[in-house]
Design a protein around this motif. Sequence first.
Motif, PDB file in Angstrom:
ATOM      1  N   GLU A  16       9.197   2.875   0.640  1.00  0.00           N
ATOM      2  CA  GLU A  16       9.555   3.139  -0.742  1.00  0.00           C
ATOM      3  C   GLU A  16       8.280   3.419  -1.532  1.00  0.00           C
ATOM      4  N   PRO A  17       8.247   4.445  -2.376  1.00  0.00           N
ATOM      5  CA  PRO A  17       7.024   4.787  -3.106  1.00  0.00           C
ATOM      6  C   PRO A  17       6.418   3.632  -3.885  1.00  0.00           C
ATOM      7  N   ALA A  18       7.247   2.783  -4.488  1.00  0.00           N
ATOM      8  CA  ALA A  18       6.725   1.676  -5.285  1.00  0.00           C
ATOM      9  C   ALA A  18       5.960   0.675  -4.425  1.00  0.00           C
ATOM     10  N   ARG A  19       6.332   0.564  -3.162  1.00  0.00           N
ATOM     11  CA  ARG A  19       5.690  -0.396  -2.256  1.00  0.00           C
ATOM     12  C   ARG A  19       4.217  -0.048  -2.028  1.00  0.00           C
ATOM     13  N   VAL A  20       3.912   1.234  -2.010  1.00  0.00           N
ATOM     14  CA  VAL A  20       2.565   1.679  -1.662  1.00  0.00           C
ATOM     15  C   VAL A  20       1.831   2.332  -2.828  1.00  0.00           C
ATOM     16  N   ALA A  21       2.397   2.259  -4.022  1.00  0.00           N
ATOM     17  CA  ALA A  21       1.791   2.925  -5.177  1.00  0.00           C
ATOM     18  C   ALA A  21       0.384   2.415  -5.459  1.00  0.00           C
ATOM     19  N   PHE A  22       0.121   1.134  -5.197  1.00  0.00           N
ATOM     20  CA  PHE A  22      -1.192   0.558  -5.512  1.00  0.00           C
ATOM     21  C   PHE A  22      -2.316   1.125  -4.654  1.00  0.00           C
ATOM     22  N   LEU A  23      -1.965   1.757  -3.536  1.00  0.00           N
ATOM     23  CA  LEU A  23      -2.998   2.340  -2.677  1.00  0.00           C
ATOM     24  C   LEU A  23      -3.705   3.505  -3.362  1.00  0.00           C
ATOM     25  N   LYS A  24      -3.041   4.116  -4.320  1.00  0.00           N
ATOM     26  CA  LYS A  24      -3.591   5.261  -5.029  1.00  0.00           C
ATOM     27  C   LYS A  24      -4.145   4.808  -6.380  1.00  0.00           C
ATOM     28  N   GLY A  25      -5.157   5.512  -6.857  1.00  0.00           N
ATOM     29  CA  GLY A  25      -5.675   5.209  -8.183  1.00  0.00           C
ATOM     30  C   GLY A  25      -7.107   4.741  -8.221  1.00  0.00           C
ATOM     31  N   GLN A  26      -7.666   4.420  -7.058  1.00  0.00           N
ATOM     32  CA  GLN A  26      -9.062   4.010  -6.999  1.00  0.00           C
ATOM     33  C   GLN A  26      -9.600   4.256  -5.596  1.00  0.00           C
ATOM     34  N   PRO A  27     -10.891   4.634  -5.487  1.00  0.00           N
ATOM     35  CA  PRO A  27     -11.498   4.727  -4.157  1.00  0.00           C
ATOM     36  C   PRO A  27     -11.742   3.334  -3.597  1.00  0.00           C
ATOM     37  N   TYR A  28     -12.058   3.270  -2.304  1.00  0.00           N
ATOM     38  CA  TYR A  28     -12.309   1.997  -1.630  1.00  0.00           C
ATOM     39  C   TYR A  28     -13.722   1.972  -1.068  1.00  0.00           C
ATOM     40  N   LYS A  51     -17.303  -4.724  -9.666  1.00  0.00           N
ATOM     41  CA  LYS A  51     -17.926  -4.324 -10.928  1.00  0.00           C
ATOM     42  C   LYS A  51     -17.621  -2.872 -11.280  1.00  0.00           C
ATOM     43  N   LEU A  52     -17.378  -2.042 -10.266  1.00  0.00           N
ATOM     44  CA  LEU A  52     -17.020  -0.638 -10.498  1.00  0.00           C
ATOM     45  C   LEU A  52     -15.509  -0.434 -10.578  1.00  0.00           C
ATOM     46  N   ALA A  53     -14.736  -1.521 -10.401  1.00  0.00           N
ATOM     47  CA  ALA A  53     -13.273  -1.448 -10.353  1.00  0.00           C
ATOM     48  C   ALA A  53     -12.798  -0.584  -9.187  1.00  0.00           C
ATOM     49  N   HIS A  54     -13.584  -0.583  -8.107  1.00  0.00           N
ATOM     50  CA  HIS A  54     -13.196   0.120  -6.894  1.00  0.00           C
ATOM     51  C   HIS A  54     -12.495  -0.847  -5.948  1.00  0.00           C
ATOM     52  N   GLY A  55     -11.580  -0.312  -5.158  1.00  0.00           N
ATOM     53  CA  GLY A  55     -10.961  -1.121  -4.126  1.00  0.00           C
ATOM     54  C   GLY A  55     -11.961  -1.494  -3.049  1.00  0.00           C
ATOM     55  N   ILE A  56     -11.561  -2.422  -2.197  1.00  0.00           N
ATOM     56  CA  ILE A  56     -12.437  -2.935  -1.149  1.00  0.00           C
ATOM     57  C   ILE A  56     -11.754  -2.761   0.198  1.00  0.00           C
ATOM     58  N   GLU A  57     -12.510  -2.258   1.163  1.00  0.00           N
ATOM     59  CA  GLU A  57     -12.097  -2.277   2.573  1.00  0.00           C
ATOM     60  C   GLU A  57     -12.987  -3.269   3.291  1.00  0.00           C
ATOM     61  N   CYS A  58     -12.381  -4.144   4.076  1.00  0.00           N
ATOM     62  CA  CYS A  58     -13.173  -5.106   4.843  1.00  0.00           C
ATOM     63  C   CYS A  58     -12.603  -5.233   6.241  1.00  0.00           C
ATOM     64  N   ASP A  59     -13.370  -5.861   7.127  1.00  0.00           N
ATOM     65  CA  ASP A  59     -12.963  -6.055   8.519  1.00  0.00           C
ATOM     66  C   ASP A  59     -12.774  -7.544   8.793  1.00  0.00           C
ATOM     67  N   VAL A  60     -11.816  -7.868   9.648  1.00  0.00           N
ATOM     68  CA  VAL A  60     -11.670  -9.255  10.078  1.00  0.00           C
ATOM     69  C   VAL A  60     -11.658  -9.345  11.596  1.00  0.00           C
ATOM     70  N   GLN A  61     -12.334 -10.369  12.073  1.00  0.00           N
ATOM     71  CA  GLN A  61     -12.380 -10.717  13.496  1.00  0.00           C
ATOM     72  C   GLN A  61     -11.811 -12.123  13.671  1.00  0.00           C
ATOM     73  N   ALA A  62     -11.362 -12.415  14.862  1.00  0.00           N
ATOM     74  CA  ALA A  62     -10.797 -13.728  15.159  1.00  0.00           C
ATOM     75  C   ALA A  62     -11.827 -14.637  15.814  1.00  0.00           C
ATOM     76  N   ALA A  63     -11.902 -15.864  15.318  1.00  0.00           N
ATOM     77  CA  ALA A  63     -12.626 -16.911  16.031  1.00  0.00           C
ATOM     78  C   ALA A  63     -11.832 -17.286  17.286  1.00  0.00           C
ATOM     79  N   GLU A  64     -12.363 -18.202  18.055  1.00  0.00           N
ATOM     80  CA  GLU A  64     -11.706 -18.619  19.304  1.00  0.00           C
ATOM     81  C   GLU A  64     -10.273 -19.073  19.072  1.00  0.00           C
ATOM     82  N   ASP A  65     -10.034 -19.729  17.936  1.00  0.00           N
ATOM     83  CA  ASP A  65      -8.695 -20.245  17.642  1.00  0.00           C
ATOM     84  C   ASP A  65      -7.858 -19.275  16.818  1.00  0.00           C
TER      85      ASP A  65
END
Length: 253
Positions: A16-28, A51-65
């Motif tokens: 649904e467009p409303a579900r993903v609307a937040f993805l648009k409107g700012q770079p990451y 501070k620039l009101a830009h979105g953030i892309e980050c990575d996650v890794q799993a610890a042993e648990d």
Amino acid sequence: MSLSSPLDALLAPAPEPARVAFLKGQPYAHRGLHGHGVLENSPAAFDAAIKLAHGIECDVQAAEDGTAFVFHDFKLDRLTGHQGKLANLRASDIDQIDLKDGHGKIPRLRTILAQIAGQVPILIEIKSNNMRVGPLCLSVRRALEGYAGKAAIMSFNPLVSAWFRKNASHIVRGLVVTEEGSKNLKGRIARHQSLWTAKPDFLAYDVRDFPSSFAASNRARGLPVVTWTVRTASQEKIAAIHADEPVYEMPQT
């Protein structure tokens, strides 16, 4: 012969467009706004993006648990003074490891979400190169419980998106795609199979692959496309034509 359109729409319906609307409107900002002495995937890099009101892309890794830590590499040596694989360590041990150049400890995802606190959208790339995605996905889901900000998960591994569709369907999910080394028929088939397995809400696409009929057809039917990693003015122009938002890095000096 194209495999797209009818089968893609049937096996991987658009959101649904409303579900993903937040993805648009700012770079990451890719791994936060890093460079010029600021380390990737660090609290300082995320503050700079906020501070620039830009979105953030980050990575996650799993610890042993399975505990989710914000860290890109499978090995520790490039970004810390330690050796070995992060996945071989207990969460309590990772908590004690310093990032290079005084950027603090390797942060847990929960810590970063508390820092961002809904100020900007966040794309969480789940790094998983095998079929055992459950523990890390569960850790990410738990970290996002009660989070009021705009957030989405994404991964090259289609099983990650499939896990979230089954176990946390309220969380927006994306499929990360590159066509590098796979522009032949076998590669095209594999991309569609990944799409059908993942059933994503959006695509995160390699900017080097544009123009791409796969990206274009799925974008046309309602899947937003963000593109990584935009580093030059020419890539920025390409991203503006073929994607909804760029995931960018500032020029390095």
